[in-house]
Design a protein around this motif. Sequence first.
Motif, PDB file in Angstrom:
ATOM      1  N   HIS A  12       1.186  -1.144  -0.198  1.00  9.31           N
ATOM      2  CA  HIS A  12       0.057  -0.133   0.120  1.00  9.31           C
ATOM      3  C   HIS A  12       0.986   0.924   0.164  1.00  9.31           C
ATOM      4  N   LEU A  13       1.118   2.185  -0.705  1.00 19.11           N
ATOM      5  CA  LEU A  13       1.723   2.988  -1.465  1.00 19.11           C
ATOM      6  C   LEU A  13       1.614   4.351   0.120  1.00 19.11           C
ATOM      7  N   GLU A  14       0.470   4.404   0.901  1.00 20.22           N
ATOM      8  CA  GLU A  14       0.297   5.364   2.536  1.00 20.22           C
ATOM      9  C   GLU A  14       0.722   4.741   2.985  1.00 20.22           C
ATOM     10  N   GLY A  15       0.431   3.269   3.002  1.00 19.76           N
ATOM     11  CA  GLY A  15       0.889   2.217   4.817  1.00 19.76           C
ATOM     12  C   GLY A  15       2.627   2.058   4.076  1.00 19.76           C
ATOM     13  N   ILE A  22       5.971  11.346   7.402  1.00 18.99           N
ATOM     14  CA  ILE A  22       4.595  11.326   7.682  1.00 18.99           C
ATOM     15  C   ILE A  22       4.886  13.003   9.113  1.00 18.99           C
ATOM     16  N   ARG A  23       5.040  12.966   9.530  1.00 21.15           N
ATOM     17  CA  ARG A  23       5.810  13.286  10.600  1.00 21.15           C
ATOM     18  C   ARG A  23       5.973  15.256  10.238  1.00 21.15           C
ATOM     19  N   GLY A  24       7.332  14.884   9.495  1.00 25.90           N
ATOM     20  CA  GLY A  24       7.626  16.325   8.417  1.00 25.90           C
ATOM     21  C   GLY A  24       6.100  16.336   7.737  1.00 25.90           C
ATOM     22  N   LEU A  25       5.201  16.112   7.615  1.00 27.11           N
ATOM     23  CA  LEU A  25       4.637  16.681   6.252  1.00 27.11           C
ATOM     24  C   LEU A  25       3.375  17.340   6.927  1.00 27.11           C
ATOM     25  N   ALA A  26       3.350  17.080   8.294  1.00 23.25           N
ATOM     26  CA  ALA A  26       2.429  17.397   9.030  1.00 23.25           C
ATOM     27  C   ALA A  26       2.757  18.768   9.588  1.00 23.25           C
ATOM     28  N   ALA A  57      -5.490   8.268   9.480  1.00 25.78           N
ATOM     29  CA  ALA A  57      -4.586   9.378  10.103  1.00 25.78           C
ATOM     30  C   ALA A  57      -3.724   9.744   9.401  1.00 25.78           C
ATOM     31  N   ALA A  58      -2.380   9.652   8.919  1.00 23.95           N
ATOM     32  CA  ALA A  58      -1.507   9.776   8.773  1.00 23.95           C
ATOM     33  C   ALA A  58      -1.280   9.735   7.500  1.00 23.95           C
ATOM     34  N   THR A  59      -2.785   9.148   6.381  1.00 21.95           N
ATOM     35  CA  THR A  59      -2.643   8.892   4.793  1.00 21.95           C
ATOM     36  C   THR A  59      -3.203  11.143   4.917  1.00 21.95           C
ATOM     37  N   SER A  60      -4.359  11.423   6.409  1.00 24.78           N
ATOM     38  CA  SER A  60      -5.026  13.441   6.353  1.00 24.78           C
ATOM     39  C   SER A  60      -4.113  14.312   5.887  1.00 24.78           C
ATOM     40  N   PHE A  95      -8.256   8.833  -1.776  1.00 27.01           N
ATOM     41  CA  PHE A  95      -6.938   9.402  -0.804  1.00 27.01           C
ATOM     42  C   PHE A  95      -7.175  10.114  -1.585  1.00 27.01           C
ATOM     43  N   CYS A  96      -6.882  10.307  -3.432  1.00 25.59           N
ATOM     44  CA  CYS A  96      -6.244  10.971  -4.690  1.00 25.59           C
ATOM     45  C   CYS A  96      -7.172  11.447  -5.174  1.00 25.59           C
TER      46      CYS A  96
END
Length: 328
Positions: A12-15, A22-26, A57-60, A95-96
């Motif tokens: 899974h790409l998001e997985g 993800i932390r950096g993007l958030a 949540a990560a994907t958000s 998601f996209c």
Amino acid sequence: MRDIPKVELHLHLEGGAPPAFIRGLAKEKSVDLSGIFREDGGYTYRDFWHFLQVYEAATSVLTTPEDYARLTRAVLEESAANGVVYAETFLSPDFCGGGDVGAWRDYLTAIREAAEDMERSHGITLRGIVTCIRHFGPERSRPIAVCAAETAGDWLTGFGMAGDELKGKPGDFLWAFDCAREAGLRITVHAGEWGGAASVRDALDALNPERIGHGVQAIDDPALVDRLAEDGIVLECCPGSNVFLGVYKDWRSHPIERLRERGVKVTVSTDDPPFFGITMTSDYENLNRHFGWDEEIFAEVNRNALEAAFCDAATKDKIAKKLGASRA
């Protein structure tokens, strides 16, 4: 084990998103996702169903095509570092772009361009499989299938279904799978991870897939195992994922070797590797340690995966050379 060239069919790409990514993007977007991380920085969750919530949540924070381009590079860099030479990744227009075909095209273009950059720089080839999300319901699967059908081609080559397999029945999604099949997309379905052997049988009967994602619980039904072997249905096994999530209590309990001995075509993938603290290398090491898999068996499994891959013959020939094998 790291240096063995590998084919991965179930990612899974998001997985595959590294938690640091993800932390950096958030942080860039001023989104508080602190609740989904452990103190050491990894993802945290209680069980599979909580994992689905953490995953979403990560994907958000992945909200633009450029976000997905960056994600693609991060995931493929990790895959290539673990010897993967060919991968197929699950993508969801949910998601996209929210199921809008125009928006989905923009996301897909960004993902594909990033993948092609990584092929040039890291030698890893990627293809895409659109998935509808089972627990989002059958009505939601229809626009997702239309997105897939409208963008089917040499790069987007498959259609499948992921999510909570305890929700609904495979037959409820028949419209979406018929739509995708008519567009030339090849079919895989998640089943037999949590829903037992019956979920594998239901998926086969209702949707006629070439491959089953996971499928390992088929081991509990000897007649079904015979059917898988006789019909050449390929299982996208994710043993490290299954052990981490508690589908099986430990590696020795996992049925991948019993399935292989019974003539089922098994393959090895990591599913959502950073969520489970695994890599293709660590899975290979565990398969060697617990089942005595050697280079000959790994070569057999990777040949199975390449033959079952949803890419064209020219791509398969190119990857076969990297595996040190020739295709019949």
